[in-house]
Design a protein around this motif. Structure first.
Motif, mmCIF file in Angstrom:
data_model
loop_
_atom_site.group_PDB
_atom_site.id
_atom_site.type_symbol
_atom_site.label_atom_id
_atom_site.label_comp_id
_atom_site.label_asym_id
_atom_site.label_seq_id
_atom_site.Cartn_x
_atom_site.Cartn_y
_atom_site.Cartn_z
ATOM 1 N N ASN A 1 11.597 2.058 -3.250
ATOM 2 C CA ASN A 1 12.649 2.620 -2.403
ATOM 3 C C ASN A 1 11.958 3.142 -1.156
ATOM 4 N N LYS A 2 12.199 2.513 -0.034
ATOM 5 C CA LYS A 2 11.464 2.865 1.182
ATOM 6 C C LYS A 2 11.872 4.211 1.775
ATOM 7 N N THR A 3 12.956 4.802 1.293
ATOM 8 C CA THR A 3 13.439 6.065 1.865
ATOM 9 C C THR A 3 13.085 7.286 1.026
ATOM 10 N N SER A 4 12.531 7.119 -0.171
ATOM 11 C CA SER A 4 12.233 8.280 -1.016
ATOM 12 C C SER A 4 10.941 8.053 -1.785
ATOM 13 N N ALA A 5 10.368 9.149 -2.271
ATOM 14 C CA ALA A 5 9.127 9.091 -3.038
ATOM 15 C C ALA A 5 9.428 8.876 -4.516
ATOM 16 N N THR A 6 8.434 8.429 -5.242
ATOM 17 C CA THR A 6 8.544 8.293 -6.689
ATOM 18 C C THR A 6 7.533 9.223 -7.347
ATOM 19 N N PHE A 7 7.789 9.534 -8.619
ATOM 20 C CA PHE A 7 6.938 10.459 -9.364
ATOM 21 C C PHE A 7 6.339 9.729 -10.564
ATOM 22 N N GLY A 8 5.139 10.139 -10.897
ATOM 23 C CA GLY A 8 4.459 9.556 -12.042
ATOM 24 C C GLY A 8 3.812 10.631 -12.899
ATOM 25 N N GLY B 1 1.773 0.269 -10.236
ATOM 26 C CA GLY B 1 1.046 1.446 -9.796
ATOM 27 C C GLY B 1 1.861 2.404 -8.963
ATOM 28 N N PHE B 2 2.948 1.922 -8.351
ATOM 29 C CA PHE B 2 3.800 2.772 -7.513
ATOM 30 C C PHE B 2 5.085 3.162 -8.219
ATOM 31 N N GLY B 3 5.775 2.173 -8.780
ATOM 32 C CA GLY B 3 7.043 2.436 -9.449
ATOM 33 C C GLY B 3 8.168 1.687 -8.780
ATOM 34 N N ALA B 4 9.390 2.129 -9.042
ATOM 35 C CA ALA B 4 10.568 1.496 -8.457
ATOM 36 C C ALA B 4 10.525 1.634 -6.935
ATOM 37 N N PRO C 1 5.404 3.861 1.038
ATOM 38 C CA PRO C 1 5.024 2.476 0.724
ATOM 39 C C PRO C 1 5.138 1.592 1.970
ATOM 40 N N HIS C 2 4.223 0.666 2.117
ATOM 41 C CA HIS C 2 4.255 -0.235 3.269
ATOM 42 C C HIS C 2 3.716 -1.594 2.846
ATOM 43 N N PHE C 3 4.350 -2.638 3.370
ATOM 44 C CA PHE C 3 3.962 -4.010 3.052
ATOM 45 C C PHE C 3 3.087 -4.539 4.180
ATOM 46 N N TYR C 4 2.128 -5.363 3.808
ATOM 47 C CA TYR C 4 1.187 -5.877 4.790
ATOM 48 C C TYR C 4 1.792 -6.971 5.664
ATOM 49 N N GLY D 1 0.827 -1.201 0.000
ATOM 50 C CA GLY D 1 0.000 0.000 0.000
ATOM 51 C C GLY D 1 0.860 1.250 0.000
ATOM 52 N N TRP D 2 0.301 2.359 -0.437
ATOM 53 C CA TRP D 2 1.030 3.626 -0.440
ATOM 54 C C TRP D 2 0.052 4.793 -0.512
ATOM 55 N N LEU D 3 0.574 5.986 -0.285
ATOM 56 C CA LEU D 3 -0.210 7.219 -0.354
ATOM 57 C C LEU D 3 0.242 8.014 -1.575
ATOM 58 N N GLU D 4 -0.717 8.604 -2.274
ATOM 59 C CA GLU D 4 -0.406 9.292 -3.532
ATOM 60 C C GLU D 4 -1.100 10.649 -3.586
ATOM 61 N N PHE D 5 -0.333 11.675 -3.979
ATOM 62 C CA PHE D 5 -0.858 13.024 -4.141
ATOM 63 C C PHE D 5 -0.887 13.370 -5.629
ATOM 64 N N VAL D 6 -1.984 13.996 -6.068
ATOM 65 C CA VAL D 6 -2.214 14.227 -7.496
ATOM 66 C C VAL D 6 -2.537 15.696 -7.731
#
Length: 277
Positions: free
Chosen positions: A247-254, A242-245, A227-230, A199-204
């Motif tokens: 990396n638990k320490t940084s955000a990704t862009f789409g 849906g998230f991308g590459a 991002p977080h794993f169940y 799961g993850w949080l996304e801003f648009v």
């Protein structure tokens, strides 16, 4: 004396006749100005005294205000298809990703949305091969800051929103080269297929422009974080659908370039007809 008496009587009679004649003239004038057939009527634009024969407004007292347009709650639904990622991912590591979304306009301000997508990936990194596939869904809403009045001519949107994304991923790591520097030996390792939920949080932030009637074009910029794993895993997927590459320490862009179709609805057509009148 008789002559003087006749003179006085004649003068009094003449004076009374003159007064009677003037009174008759005034009565005729008043009757002409306000005939018996005159009445007070109301027209769509004014209220006044009119003649039954001519229906000509003599006096307008007030004008009726124009009715205000009410904005309905439901103002259409949209089907959106992203055409950027299917093309871009074909040239990026043997990966293919497809997204379709659906949103609804409430007051032309709030747009609840749902997105659905899939991804397939098969890439050779040189030191190992990575194969992955999965489905993802996103739920959230956008808020429109532009062009939400009921008398608008176009349904352009400038929105900012948030989503919660969920993905189910299958992935396999194979032909991974492991070198033992002490014994100077090399071996190849292959992991069994794994399945994880992420799961993850996304801003648009996005723009959607009405091009022609019910057809729209738009661009969405996405920032995906947290991002977080169940459940904990020994190793984690390289790429999350849906998230991308990962990396638990940084955000990704789409980035999405979307084509949209607005499902017509009756209330909108009624508003357009009122505006064009």
């Amino acid at each position: 004396m008789s002559i003087l008496r006749y003179t006085v009587i004649s003068s009094i009679v003449l004076l009374m006749a003159t007064v009677s004649l003037n009174a008759a003239v005034v009565a005729d004038t008043a009757k002409t100005a306000m005939p018996d057939t005159a009445k007070v009527v109301a027209t769509p634009d004014s209220i006044g005294v009119v003649s039954r024969d001519s229906m000509l407004v003599v006096r307008a007292d007030s004008a009726r205000p124009e009715p205000k347009l009410k904005s309905p709650v439901y103002q259409g639904a949209y089907i959106n298809v992203d055409i950027f990622n299917p093309i871009a991912t074909l040239f990026n590591g043997g990966r293919f990703e497809f997204v379709v979304s659906f949103d609804v306009s409430l007051w032309q301000r709030l747009f609840p949305a749902v997105e659905y997508g899939m991804m397939f990936m098969n890439h050779d990194y040189g030191t190992h091969k990575y194969k992955s596939d999965g489905l993802f869904v996103k739920l959230g809403a956008n808020y429109n800051f532009l062009n939400y009045k009921p008398d608008r001519k176009k349904d352009h949107v400038f929105g900012v929103g948030v989503r919660y994304g969920f993905s189910n991923v299958n992935y396999t790591l194979s032909d991974a080269l492991l070198e033992n520097l002490y014994w100077k030996e090399s071996t190849y390792m292959t992991n069994e297929k794994r399945n994880v939920n992420v799961g993850w949080l996304e801003f648009v932030i996005g723009v959607r422009v009405q091009v022609y009637k019910s057809f729209f074009m738009g661009v969405n910029l996405q920032v995906k974080a947290f991002p977080h794993f169940y459940k904990k895993e020994i190793d984690y997927p390289v790429y999350i659908p849906g998230f991308g590459a990962y990396n638990k320490t940084s955000a990704t862009f789409g980035l999405e370039y979307i084509l949209s179709y607005q499902i017509p609805y009756k209330k909108k057509q009624n508003i357009v007809n009122k505006i064009n009148k």
